[in-house]
Scaffold this active site. Structure first.
Site, mmCIF file in Angstrom:
data_model
loop_
_atom_site.group_PDB
_atom_site.id
_atom_site.type_symbol
_atom_site.label_atom_id
_atom_site.label_comp_id
_atom_site.label_asym_id
_atom_site.label_seq_id
_atom_site.Cartn_x
_atom_site.Cartn_y
_atom_site.Cartn_z
ATOM 1 N N ARG A 1 0.843 -1.113 -0.089
ATOM 2 C CA ARG A 1 0.019 0.001 0.033
ATOM 3 C C ARG A 1 0.931 1.276 -0.012
ATOM 4 O O ARG A 1 1.879 1.200 0.166
ATOM 5 C CB ARG A 1 -0.957 -0.040 1.485
ATOM 6 N N TYR B 1 9.555 6.779 16.365
ATOM 7 C CA TYR B 1 9.629 6.628 14.911
ATOM 8 C C TYR B 1 10.672 7.538 14.654
ATOM 9 O O TYR B 1 11.509 7.081 13.810
ATOM 10 C CB TYR B 1 8.483 7.457 14.242
#
Length: 245
Positions: free
Chosen positions: A13, A156
């Site tokens: 995706r 992150y």
């Protein structure tokens, strides 16, 4: 004849999908589309590539899991001994955003494991082959968060920042063998991952006054994966509409 392949992790995706399609279109690679859980989406990407006249297959494994990664890649290699992986795009990544003060240990480790250990598990598997063949293109998808740091994304930012440093180090180790290692750092790109963000508000921070498209990132990756980019290595290329750190 040798079948030349490009592996895109997290290729089912978003940016990964756009990259898989672009590499098939521009460079005629047989594309290995890695996915972790969404097999349907991965097959959809494969179908798109085949409808454009390219070839692809899907490989299901969690890049964070060394055993699973090695098992699947070894099986693939044994079944395709005429194939060579020339390009690796380390795109798989997850976010578990939250303020550091309240961050759960598993939100820290799962993000680090997917991005950083995933980079190690996949890249190291093919490294000896690339050095032996004296050719390779490794492209690590990082993020503006890994270059500039983003509040609410300490995990992150840590994972992507570590890959920035690893990119620069590995590039120096393997350059003599015509293997390049670069990173691409997207800013705000229209994907499922950014769908919940307040686009109207965030656009005010972006000099280009819009979110980027996954295809724009894919065009850059395709150039870095091509023979044209042989003298670019150890670079972190920002693609963010002007939000520089």
């Amino acid at each position: 004849m040798t079948k030349k392949c490009a592996l895109v992790t997290g290729g089912s995706r978003g940016i990964g999908k756009a990259i898989a399609i672009q590499l098939a279109k521009d460079l005629q690679y047989h594309i290995l589309i890695n996915y972790q859980s969404n097999k349907e989406a991965a097959l959809e990407t494969q179908k798109t590539i085949e409808s454009l006249g390219g070839s692809a297959e899907v490989l299901g494994f969690d890049v964070a899991d060394l055993n699973s990664t090695q098992t699947v890649l070894n099986e693939w290699k044994e079944a395709n001994n005429d194939a060579v992986v020339e390009v690796i795009v380390n795109n798989a990544g997850i976010t578990r955003d939250g303020l550091f003060m309240w961050m759960q240990p598993e939100d820290w480790s799962s993000v680090i494991n997917t991005s950083l250990n995933g980079f190690f598990n996949v890249t190291q598997f093919f490294m000896q082959d690339m050095l032996r063949n004296k050719y390779g293109r490794i492209i690590n998808m990082v993020s503006v968060s890994g270059v500039k740091g983003t509040p609410g994304q300490t995990n992150y930012s840590a994972a992507k920042g570590a890959i920035v440093a690893a990119t620069k180090a590995l590039a120096q180790e393997v350059a003599k063998r015509k293997v390049t290692v670069n990173a691409v750092a997207p800013g705000f790109i229209k994907t499922d991952m950014t769908a919940d963000l307040d686009e109207k508000e965030l656009v005010k921070m972006i000099p280009a006054n819009r979110f980027g498209e996954a295809e724009e990132v894919a065009e850059l990756v395709s150039f870095l994966a091509s023979k044209k980019s042989g003298y670019i290595t150890g670079e972190i290329i920002n693609i963010n509409g002007g939000i520089y750190s």
